[in-house]
Scaffold this motif. Structure first.
Motif, PDB file in Angstrom:
ATOM      1  N   LYS A 339       0.836  -1.209   0.000  1.00 53.99           N
ATOM      2  CA  LYS A 339       0.000   0.000   0.000  1.00 53.99           C
ATOM      3  C   LYS A 339       0.868   1.256   0.000  1.00 53.99           C
ATOM      4  O   LYS A 339       0.571   2.228  -0.697  1.00 53.99           O
ATOM      5  N   PHE A 340       1.945   1.232   0.796  1.00 61.15           N
ATOM      6  CA  PHE A 340       2.807   2.406   0.906  1.00 61.15           C
ATOM      7  C   PHE A 340       3.420   2.780  -0.433  1.00 61.15           C
ATOM      8  O   PHE A 340       3.579   3.959  -0.752  1.00 61.15           O
ATOM      9  N   TYR A 341       3.778   1.767  -1.232  1.00 62.66           N
ATOM     10  CA  TYR A 341       4.446   2.045  -2.502  1.00 62.66           C
ATOM     11  C   TYR A 341       3.477   2.147  -3.679  1.00 62.66           C
ATOM     12  O   TYR A 341       3.904   2.304  -4.817  1.00 62.66           O
ATOM     13  N   SER A 342       2.178   2.088  -3.406  1.00 61.82           N
ATOM     14  CA  SER A 342       1.202   2.265  -4.475  1.00 61.82           C
ATOM     15  C   SER A 342       1.018   3.754  -4.759  1.00 61.82           C
ATOM     16  O   SER A 342       1.357   4.611  -3.937  1.00 61.82           O
ATOM     17  N   ASN A 343       0.472   4.066  -5.917  1.00 61.78           N
ATOM     18  CA  ASN A 343       0.276   5.472  -6.284  1.00 61.78           C
ATOM     19  C   ASN A 343      -0.914   6.098  -5.572  1.00 61.78           C
ATOM     20  O   ASN A 343      -0.949   7.303  -5.363  1.00 61.78           O
ATOM     21  N   GLY A 344      -1.907   5.287  -5.207  1.00 65.19           N
ATOM     22  CA  GLY A 344      -3.101   5.831  -4.577  1.00 65.19           C
ATOM     23  C   GLY A 344      -2.989   5.894  -3.077  1.00 65.19           C
ATOM     24  O   GLY A 344      -2.768   6.954  -2.481  1.00 65.19           O
ATOM     25  N   TYR A 345      -3.098   4.732  -2.445  1.00 64.18           N
ATOM     26  CA  TYR A 345      -3.050   4.668  -0.991  1.00 64.18           C
ATOM     27  C   TYR A 345      -1.690   5.122  -0.470  1.00 64.18           C
ATOM     28  O   TYR A 345      -1.578   5.609   0.655  1.00 64.18           O
ATOM     29  N   GLY A 346      -0.668   4.965  -1.301  1.00 67.25           N
ATOM     30  CA  GLY A 346       0.669   5.370  -0.887  1.00 67.25           C
ATOM     31  C   GLY A 346       0.764   6.849  -0.574  1.00 67.25           C
ATOM     32  O   GLY A 346       1.485   7.258   0.333  1.00 67.25           O
ATOM     33  N   LEU A 347       0.035   7.670  -1.336  1.00 70.68           N
ATOM     34  CA  LEU A 347       0.030   9.108  -1.065  1.00 70.68           C
ATOM     35  C   LEU A 347      -0.524   9.399   0.322  1.00 70.68           C
ATOM     36  O   LEU A 347       0.015  10.229   1.058  1.00 70.68           O
ATOM     37  N   LEU A 348      -1.580   8.687   0.700  1.00 69.77           N
ATOM     38  CA  LEU A 348      -2.186   8.903   2.009  1.00 69.77           C
ATOM     39  C   LEU A 348      -1.234   8.489   3.125  1.00 69.77           C
ATOM     40  O   LEU A 348      -1.072   9.212   4.117  1.00 69.77           O
ATOM     41  N   LEU A 349      -0.597   7.320   2.978  1.00 73.60           N
ATOM     42  CA  LEU A 349       0.323   6.845   4.007  1.00 73.60           C
ATOM     43  C   LEU A 349       1.543   7.739   4.128  1.00 73.60           C
ATOM     44  O   LEU A 349       2.016   8.033   5.231  1.00 73.60           O
ATOM     45  N   TRP A 350       2.082   8.182   2.988  1.00 72.15           N
ATOM     46  CA  TRP A 350       3.253   9.064   2.996  1.00 72.15           C
ATOM     47  C   TRP A 350       2.904  10.402   3.637  1.00 72.15           C
ATOM     48  O   TRP A 350       3.661  10.931   4.454  1.00 72.15           O
ATOM     49  N   THR A 351       1.753  10.939   3.280  1.00 75.18           N
ATOM     50  CA  THR A 351       1.299  12.217   3.855  1.00 75.18           C
ATOM     51  C   THR A 351       1.071  12.084   5.358  1.00 75.18           C
ATOM     52  O   THR A 351       1.431  12.968   6.141  1.00 75.18           O
ATOM     53  N   ARG A 352       0.479  10.964   5.756  1.00 77.28           N
ATOM     54  CA  ARG A 352       0.237  10.727   7.186  1.00 77.28           C
ATOM     55  C   ARG A 352       1.551  10.679   7.951  1.00 77.28           C
ATOM     56  O   ARG A 352       1.668  11.240   9.046  1.00 77.28           O
ATOM     57  N   TYR A 353       2.553  10.016   7.378  1.00 73.88           N
ATOM     58  CA  TYR A 353       3.856   9.925   8.025  1.00 73.88           C
ATOM     59  C   TYR A 353       4.465  11.313   8.201  1.00 73.88           C
ATOM     60  O   TYR A 353       5.017  11.639   9.266  1.00 73.88           O
ATOM     61  N   ILE A 354       4.356  12.141   7.179  1.00 77.95           N
ATOM     62  CA  ILE A 354       4.899  13.494   7.237  1.00 77.95           C
ATOM     63  C   ILE A 354       4.209  14.330   8.314  1.00 77.95           C
ATOM     64  O   ILE A 354       4.831  15.012   9.125  1.00 77.95           O
ATOM     65  N   ILE A 355       2.875  14.260   8.341  1.00 81.05           N
ATOM     66  CA  ILE A 355       2.096  15.035   9.317  1.00 81.05           C
ATOM     67  C   ILE A 355       2.452  14.600  10.731  1.00 81.05           C
ATOM     68  O   ILE A 355       2.658  15.444  11.624  1.00 81.05           O
ATOM     69  N   GLU A 356       2.518  13.293  10.969  1.00 79.90           N
ATOM     70  CA  GLU A 356       2.853  12.802  12.296  1.00 79.90           C
ATOM     71  C   GLU A 356       4.256  13.230  12.719  1.00 79.90           C
ATOM     72  O   GLU A 356       4.505  13.571  13.878  1.00 79.90           O
ATOM     73  N   SER A 357       5.183  13.243  11.767  1.00 87.98           N
ATOM     74  CA  SER A 357       6.550  13.673  12.068  1.00 87.98           C
ATOM     75  C   SER A 357       6.603  15.146  12.457  1.00 87.98           C
ATOM     76  O   SER A 357       7.324  15.548  13.366  1.00 87.98           O
ATOM     77  N   LEU A 358       5.813  15.953  11.766  1.00 94.42           N
ATOM     78  CA  LEU A 358       5.801  17.386  12.043  1.00 94.42           C
ATOM     79  C   LEU A 358       5.115  17.722  13.370  1.00 94.42           C
ATOM     80  O   LEU A 358       5.479  18.661  14.063  1.00 94.42           O
ATOM     81  N   LEU A 359       4.091  16.921  13.715  1.00 96.47           N
ATOM     82  CA  LEU A 359       3.309  17.202  14.902  1.00 96.47           C
ATOM     83  C   LEU A 359       3.983  16.687  16.177  1.00 96.47           C
ATOM     84  O   LEU A 359       3.853  17.279  17.251  1.00 96.47           O
ATOM     85  N   TYR A 360       4.712  15.582  16.042  1.00 97.87           N
ATOM     86  CA  TYR A 360       5.232  14.939  17.228  1.00 97.87           C
ATOM     87  C   TYR A 360       6.754  14.917  17.280  1.00 97.87           C
ATOM     88  O   TYR A 360       7.343  14.519  18.233  1.00 97.87           O
TER      89      TYR A 360
END
Length: 360
Positions: A339-360
């Protein structure tokens, strides 16, 4: 005398094939407890083809001296889906030279007189009723009661004690170690920062490109489920055409290539890593984060837990130990890898990782 058998024979309680971070850690635990250990590795000393990133928990749990930590990584520059962003890494990991780091762990194990190191390649294994016989390229024969495979991927020992990792889970990594001065690294690279580039243009099958500046070297590589030749062409293209590659083109380099287990189905981790007189640790067990490809912590922790299981009288306890300590991480990684390396769901997982990194 002509025709004389010059084969040397030895007998040990435990034989560990592979003296990388997993094998050396296991040998240290066993040797410190008075267990007679034969440790095999023909490749030391060597600069392993690896990014050399170790997590903060490795440093803390295994008391790694500061002199081996070549770069404290506080930031990650990552690029994907046309976006480039710099995010903090908390807690910060570290970069090490695998040559000096692995050698340190090996020497730490060899401080125990119970551990004997054979700079030999094990090329044949014979299974007998109550022992294993290991034969090496140097005409040495060693019998051991317990056999531990820490010989990476693909593992010779895994073929004898269980079954090989299926080829669909073997990813290729290729890259370069660029030589330069510390002054050049300070000038050309952002301090305390690593770079990771996700792009189907370069690594279309579950992969990425990394740039890891160390003390006097820059480790640059690409991993994915394509042939090493194709990945090398993609990496060379990246270095020649991408702005990030401009800092590397004039530097001298050495090439590396390696196989890495990337497990993308959860049921693989249901398979056993140990039996009554055998165990598999590190890459040989497939214990690598399926998303990031990072595995040093699992290798060292697994090596220590495997040693503990032996000392507690039942090597099969290793199954319980590793699952309790880090099993959830491996299962989760296998669940989301595709899922992480897919073009669709991967965008959501990558974005989620970025947001969590910035927040915490």
């Amino acid at each position: 005398m002509e025709g004389e058998d010059r084969r040397l024979t030895y007998s040990f309680e435990v034989g560990i094939v592979g003296a990388g971070v997993a094998g050396s850690t296991c040998a240290q635990v066993l040797g410190a407890a008075g267990v007679n250990v034969a440790l095999f590795d023909h490749s030391h000393p060597r600069e392993k083809p690896c990014g050399g990133i170790i997590e903060d928990r490795v440093v803390k749990e295994f008391s790694i001296p500061e002199k081996f930590l070549e770069n404290k990584v506080k930031w990650l520059i990552t690029e994907r889906f046309g976006f480039r962003i710099k995010i903090p890494l908390k807690p910060p990991p570290f970069l090490v030279s695998r040559k000096t780091f692995d050698y340190y762990l090996l020497q730490r194990a060899l401080k125990n007189r119970n551990v004997k190191f054979f700079k030999e390649k094990v090329n044949h294994v014979i299974r007998r009723k109550n022992e294993w016989v290991l034969k090496t390229n140097g005409n040495i024969s060693v019998s051991v009661k317990t056999l531990i495979g820490a010989d990476g991927c693909p593992s010779l020992i895994r073929k004898y004690v269980f079954k090989p990792i299926p080829p669909e889970f073997l990813a290729s990594t290729v890259g370069y170690n660029f030589q330069c001065s510390s002054a050049y690294i300070e000038k050309a690279f952002t301090k305390n920062t690593i770079e990771v580039y996700y792009s189907s243009k370069y690594a279309p099958k579950m992969g990425f490109i990394w740039i890891f500046p160390k003390r006097t070297t820059i480790n640059v590589g690409i991993g994915g489920f394509e042939s090493g030749r194709r990945l090398k062409c993609s990496l060379d293209k990246f270095i020649l055409s991408h702005p990030a590659g401009g800092r590397l083109r004039s530097l001298k380099k050495t090439f590396f290539t390696h196989l890495l287990p990337i497990i993308w189905t959860e049921n693989f981790f249901d398979l056993p890593c140990s039996g009554d007189n055998w165990a598999l640790i590190g890459d040989a067990a497939g214990h690598v984060n399926p998303v990031s490809g990072i595995g040093i912590y699992y290798a060292m922790k697994g090596g220590a837990l495997c040693g503990l299981a032996f000392l507690n009288g039942d090597l099969r306890l290793f199954e319980k130990y590793w699952r309790n300590e880090y099993g959830d991480e491996l299962y989760y990684g296998a669940n989301i890898a595709l899922k992480f390396y897919s073009n669709g769901y991967g965008l959501l997982l990558w974005t989620r990782y970025i947001i969590e990194s910035l927040l915490y």
